[in-house]
Enzyme design. Sequence first.
Site, PDB file in Angstrom:
ATOM      1  N   ILE A  84       0.863  -1.187   0.000  1.00 59.66           N
ATOM      2  CA  ILE A  84       0.000   0.000   0.000  1.00 59.66           C
ATOM      3  C   ILE A  84       0.900   1.238   0.000  1.00 59.66           C
ATOM      4  CG2 ILE A  84      -1.762   1.321   1.257  1.00 59.66           C
ATOM      5  CD1 ILE A  84      -2.814  -1.372   0.193  1.00 59.66           C
ATOM      6  N   HIS A  85       0.802   2.028  -1.068  1.00 53.99           N
ATOM      7  CA  HIS A  85       1.668   3.216  -1.126  1.00 53.99           C
ATOM      8  C   HIS A  85       1.065   4.377  -1.912  1.00 53.99           C
ATOM      9  CE1 HIS A  85       2.498   1.554  -5.117  1.00 53.99           C
ATOM     10  NE2 HIS A  85       2.827   2.785  -5.440  1.00 53.99           N
ATOM     11  N   ARG A  86      -0.045   4.141  -2.630  1.00 48.91           N
ATOM     12  CA  ARG A  86      -0.565   5.173  -3.531  1.00 48.91           C
ATOM     13  C   ARG A  86      -1.040   6.388  -2.742  1.00 48.91           C
ATOM     14  NH1 ARG A  86      -1.491   5.104  -8.929  1.00 48.91           N
ATOM     15  NH2 ARG A  86      -0.902   2.917  -9.062  1.00 48.91           N
TER      16      ARG A  86
END
Length: 360
Positions: free
Chosen positions: A208-210
């Site tokens: 998860i990084h967006r």
Amino acid sequence: MKKIVTILGARPQFVKGAVLSRVIQKHNEIEEIIVHTGQHFDANMSAVFFEEMQIPKPKYNLNINGLNHGAMTGQMLEKIEEILLVEKPDAVVVYGDTNSTLAGALAAQKLQVKVVHVEAGLRSFNMQMPEEVNRILTDRIASLLSCPTEVSVNNLKKEGFGSFDILIEKHGDIMKDAVEFYSKVSEEKSSIISDLNLTKNQFVLATIHRQENTDSKEKLTNIFKALEEIHKIKQVVLPLHPRTKKMLEKYQLQPNITFIEPIGYFSMLELLKNCCLVVTDSGGLQKEAFFNKKFCVIAREETEWKELVDNGYASVSGTDTNKLVSDFNRFSATTKSFKEALYGDNVGEKIYQSIKKLIQ
């Protein structure tokens, strides 16, 4: 000898670019000059990275990073133009949808140099994403659009590209070639499975990084609540992106899952090969999950890889906790063969032959 300049700016682009570089070297008919814009500064991209990945080292490193979109793209445009004036290539090759992609395409087009866009025609239909703007503009000014799927070809046709003086070709997804090549050596290069004491098919890989997720406390909370619920059933392993780490601390969230430090490409491949399922908001990882015969729960409201969803290999689950968990449960109970060849094969060779035709 004909010459091309390849513009790369992020680690995934180097992995994809390496596929085409290997084909170019094999044929020895075209000279390739590689430019690294430095867009995604990555401490792992040392000399060892290039040696291990068998990637040609860039001739130019612009070291442009850490700036706002306009400043970054503008500086890249200026520096790439200077390089193109010196190198005088027959074509410029760009990948994907980063600021480096757009800057390389613009610089080339302004100098009347042909542009090859690899991964053309992808659309999320979300104009709030900087990547969507970059890919649309790059497609429009390219000479050769290398499309990974039938969906991407149709996107271009719907936008009227059939009436432009642009070559549209469906070559398949170059990342498939990369995964196949590096999968043969990843087990020798990474011991992450034994280091973390993981068992095959007994853990979930999550990333998860967006920005659209990390910058929203509600979205990030919902996603990690879902990961905690999944973790009760199967261990969730998440390489923690610096941005995500910073926002978890800011929102004072301490999810009970297995966090690990950011990892290299070989370790990521080993996690992909050995996990039971993927939960991600990444674009590229959705396909890499498919290449490794893993179902994918997408923590976004849309995907560029619509064929994965249409064929039942992925779900667009958004950031709703219940939907994320229910899609995980649904896929856990699914036995599907992964028999569809959605992304072609021998893609690098096909792209090379089209470039050769373009510049001959």
